[in-house]
Design a protein around this motif. Structure first.
Motif, PDB file in Angstrom:
ATOM      1  N   GLU A 109       3.091 113.300   9.408  1.00 45.51           N
ATOM      2  CA  GLU A 109       3.065 114.290  10.486  1.00 45.51           C
ATOM      3  C   GLU A 109       3.740 113.743  11.755  1.00 45.51           C
ATOM      4  N   PRO A 110       4.803 114.384  12.244  1.00 47.76           N
ATOM      5  CA  PRO A 110       5.498 113.883  13.452  1.00 47.76           C
ATOM      6  C   PRO A 110       4.601 113.837  14.689  1.00 47.76           C
ATOM      7  N   ASP A 111       3.716 114.817  14.862  1.00 47.94           N
ATOM      8  CA  ASP A 111       2.854 114.850  16.040  1.00 47.94           C
ATOM      9  C   ASP A 111       1.932 113.630  16.105  1.00 47.94           C
ATOM     10  N   VAL A 112       1.466 113.176  14.945  1.00 50.40           N
ATOM     11  CA  VAL A 112       0.597 111.996  14.902  1.00 50.40           C
ATOM     12  C   VAL A 112       1.374 110.766  15.350  1.00 50.40           C
ATOM     13  N   ARG A 113       2.625 110.671  14.943  1.00 54.78           N
ATOM     14  CA  ARG A 113       3.479 109.544  15.334  1.00 54.78           C
ATOM     15  C   ARG A 113       3.704 109.518  16.845  1.00 54.78           C
ATOM     16  N   VAL A 114       3.906 110.689  17.422  1.00 54.99           N
ATOM     17  CA  VAL A 114       4.117 110.769  18.874  1.00 54.99           C
ATOM     18  C   VAL A 114       2.869 110.293  19.617  1.00 54.99           C
ATOM     19  N   LEU A 115       1.703 110.780  19.195  1.00 50.93           N
ATOM     20  CA  LEU A 115       0.453 110.363  19.836  1.00 50.93           C
ATOM     21  C   LEU A 115       0.252 108.858  19.687  1.00 50.93           C
TER      22      LEU A 115
ATOM     23  N   ALA B 133     -19.886 110.438  20.516  1.00 58.32           N
ATOM     24  CA  ALA B 133     -19.345 110.417  21.886  1.00 58.32           C
ATOM     25  C   ALA B 133     -20.242 109.628  22.827  1.00 58.32           C
ATOM     26  N   SER B 134     -21.540 109.555  22.519  1.00 62.35           N
ATOM     27  CA  SER B 134     -22.474 108.816  23.365  1.00 62.35           C
ATOM     28  C   SER B 134     -22.246 107.310  23.280  1.00 62.35           C
ATOM     29  N   PHE B 135     -21.621 106.855  22.184  1.00 64.43           N
ATOM     30  CA  PHE B 135     -21.427 105.420  21.974  1.00 64.43           C
ATOM     31  C   PHE B 135     -19.968 104.998  22.125  1.00 64.43           C
ATOM     32  N   THR B 136     -19.083 105.968  22.298  1.00 69.01           N
ATOM     33  CA  THR B 136     -17.651 105.680  22.357  1.00 69.01           C
ATOM     34  C   THR B 136     -17.221 105.398  23.788  1.00 69.01           C
ATOM     35  N   PRO B 137     -16.402 104.371  24.027  1.00 67.04           N
ATOM     36  CA  PRO B 137     -15.869 104.129  25.371  1.00 67.04           C
ATOM     37  C   PRO B 137     -15.134 105.355  25.907  1.00 67.04           C
ATOM     38  N   ASP B 138     -15.237 105.582  27.213  1.00 66.86           N
ATOM     39  CA  ASP B 138     -14.677 106.796  27.820  1.00 66.86           C
ATOM     40  C   ASP B 138     -13.195 106.972  27.525  1.00 66.86           C
ATOM     41  N   ALA B 139     -12.444 105.873  27.459  1.00 67.61           N
ATOM     42  CA  ALA B 139     -10.994 105.967  27.254  1.00 67.61           C
ATOM     43  C   ALA B 139     -10.641 106.549  25.890  1.00 67.61           C
ATOM     44  N   PHE B 140     -11.535 106.399  24.914  1.00 62.80           N
ATOM     45  CA  PHE B 140     -11.230 106.845  23.559  1.00 62.80           C
ATOM     46  C   PHE B 140     -11.588 108.305  23.310  1.00 62.80           C
ATOM     47  N   ILE B 141     -12.445 108.871  24.147  1.00 59.94           N
ATOM     48  CA  ILE B 141     -12.873 110.251  23.900  1.00 59.94           C
ATOM     49  C   ILE B 141     -11.716 111.246  24.006  1.00 59.94           C
ATOM     50  N   PRO B 142     -10.906 111.219  25.098  1.00 58.38           N
ATOM     51  CA  PRO B 142      -9.768 112.151  25.121  1.00 58.38           C
ATOM     52  C   PRO B 142      -8.747 111.885  24.028  1.00 58.38           C
ATOM     53  N   ILE B 143      -8.555 110.598  23.673  1.00 59.14           N
ATOM     54  CA  ILE B 143      -7.615 110.272  22.592  1.00 59.14           C
ATOM     55  C   ILE B 143      -8.096 110.871  21.278  1.00 59.14           C
ATOM     56  N   SER B 144      -9.401 110.804  21.033  1.00 60.63           N
ATOM     57  CA  SER B 144      -9.944 111.311  19.773  1.00 60.63           C
ATOM     58  C   SER B 144      -9.749 112.816  19.646  1.00 60.63           C
ATOM     59  N   PHE B 145      -9.969 113.555  20.742  1.00 58.73           N
ATOM     60  CA  PHE B 145      -9.789 115.005  20.668  1.00 58.73           C
ATOM     61  C   PHE B 145      -8.307 115.378  20.570  1.00 58.73           C
ATOM     62  N   ASP B 146      -7.443 114.581  21.212  1.00 60.16           N
ATOM     63  CA  ASP B 146      -6.005 114.804  21.027  1.00 60.16           C
ATOM     64  C   ASP B 146      -5.598 114.537  19.582  1.00 60.16           C
ATOM     65  N   ALA B 147      -6.226 113.521  18.972  1.00 57.48           N
ATOM     66  CA  ALA B 147      -5.929 113.217  17.567  1.00 57.48           C
ATOM     67  C   ALA B 147      -6.309 114.387  16.667  1.00 57.48           C
ATOM     68  N   GLY B 148      -7.410 115.060  17.008  1.00 52.74           N
ATOM     69  CA  GLY B 148      -7.788 116.249  16.248  1.00 52.74           C
ATOM     70  C   GLY B 148      -6.779 117.367  16.396  1.00 52.74           C
ATOM     71  N   GLY B 149      -6.150 117.440  17.570  1.00 51.67           N
ATOM     72  CA  GLY B 149      -5.160 118.499  17.809  1.00 51.67           C
ATOM     73  C   GLY B 149      -3.843 118.238  17.118  1.00 51.67           C
ATOM     74  N   VAL B 150      -3.375 116.983  17.115  1.00 49.15           N
ATOM     75  CA  VAL B 150      -2.048 116.714  16.551  1.00 49.15           C
ATOM     76  C   VAL B 150      -2.017 116.848  15.036  1.00 49.15           C
ATOM     77  N   THR B 151      -3.182 116.829  14.399  1.00 45.05           N
ATOM     78  CA  THR B 151      -3.189 117.011  12.939  1.00 45.05           C
ATOM     79  C   THR B 151      -2.976 118.467  12.547  1.00 45.05           C
ATOM     80  N   THR B 152      -2.976 119.364  13.522  1.00 42.34           N
ATOM     81  CA  THR B 152      -2.668 120.765  13.222  1.00 42.34           C
ATOM     82  C   THR B 152      -1.185 121.011  13.473  1.00 42.34           C
ATOM     83  N   GLY B 153      -0.355 120.057  13.069  1.00 44.48           N
ATOM     84  CA  GLY B 153       1.077 120.127  13.290  1.00 44.48           C
ATOM     85  C   GLY B 153       1.818 120.827  12.164  1.00 44.48           C
ATOM     86  N   PRO B 154       3.148 120.880  12.283  1.00 37.85           N
ATOM     87  CA  PRO B 154       3.966 121.666  11.346  1.00 37.85           C
ATOM     88  C   PRO B 154       4.071 121.090   9.946  1.00 37.85           C
ATOM     89  N   MET B 155       3.740 119.810   9.769  1.00 39.71           N
ATOM     90  CA  MET B 155       3.789 119.225   8.429  1.00 39.71           C
ATOM     91  C   MET B 155       2.454 119.395   7.703  1.00 39.71           C
TER      92      MET B 155
END
Length: 230
Positions: free
Chosen positions: A97-103, A160-182
């Motif tokens: 998936e190209p979107d995953v590579r970009v992220l 989310a209660s145990f995850t460092p704050d920096a990883f929470i937005p990355i994780s939700f973005d990761a969920g979004g990029v998997t809905t890509g064109p491939m």
């Protein structure tokens, strides 16, 4: 030929509004240097051509093969094999998936290499693969989608209660990029193919919901990654 024309029209309607808006802004508000503006025009043309060829390829190759694999798997009458192949296909399609590579490249850049491209790509791929396997099990055993979604997002908010704050937005973005064109065309075709054989042509709607489930996997896997790195 008609399908190719439809894909061309779809690409033009997708890109033209953005291009027209940028051109209007260029001559009214922005006033970018003309070398940058001409690079934008060239980029729009290349993106349009690439997107057109990609969509033609999806309709010629990805959708039919996904549907055929999905229709062939239930004939083996081996639920474990269907679930295993669902996991493998979900993972390998996500790696492509190209979107995953970009992220992954962006995360690698802002973390100064602390989280490498490959680590994030494979973590996301494992998450998608696991939940595609869950989706296959849901179709085979006729499990209501809402129960899996509630359980999945309960796990997300607990993690989310145990995850460092920096990883929470990355994780939700990761969920979004998997809905890509491939990923989306292949996974949807796979799910509809499996459901059409197991539930009959009248219940092919059971094949939908795979993308919703697949997007939970990367969120959980990247949060786990955050707990490990944190």
């Amino acid at each position: 030929m008609k399908d190719i024309y439809e894909q061309l029209k779809e690409v033009i309607m997708a890109i033209l509004p953005m291009a027209v808006l940028i051109i209007i802004l260029q001559f009214t508000v922005i006033g970018l240097p003309f070398d940058i503006f001409f690079r934008f025009i060239a980029g729009v043309i290349m993106v349009g051509l690439g997107l057109f060829l990609f969509l033609v390829g999806v309709h010629i190759g990805l959708l039919p093969i996904g549907d055929m694999i999905g229709s062939a798997l239930p004939k083996t009458k081996k639920p474990w094999l269907i679930i295993l192949i669902g996991f493998i296909l979900g993972a390998v399609v996500t790696i492509a998936e190209p979107d995953v590579r970009v992220l992954a490249s962006q995360v690698d850049q802002v973390s100064d290499g602390a989280i490498s491209n490959l680590v994030l790509v494979y973590a996301v791929a494992m998450g998608v693969g696991f939940f595609v396997a869950v989706a296959m099990a849901r179709t085979i055993f006729n499990i209501p989608l809402k129960y899996i979604l509630v359980t999945g997002y309960a796990a997300v908010f607990t993690l989310a209660s145990f995850t460092p704050d920096a990883f929470i937005p990355i994780s939700f973005d990761a969920g979004g990029v998997t809905t890509g064109p491939m990923t989306v065309p292949f996974i949807l075709a796979l799910g509809v193919g499996v459901a059409s054989v197991l539930r009959g042509k009248q219940s092919t709607s059971d094949g939908f919901g795979l993308v919703a489930l697949a997007s939970i996997g990367p969120i959980i896997s990247v949060m786990i990654l955050g707990v490990i790195y944190g």
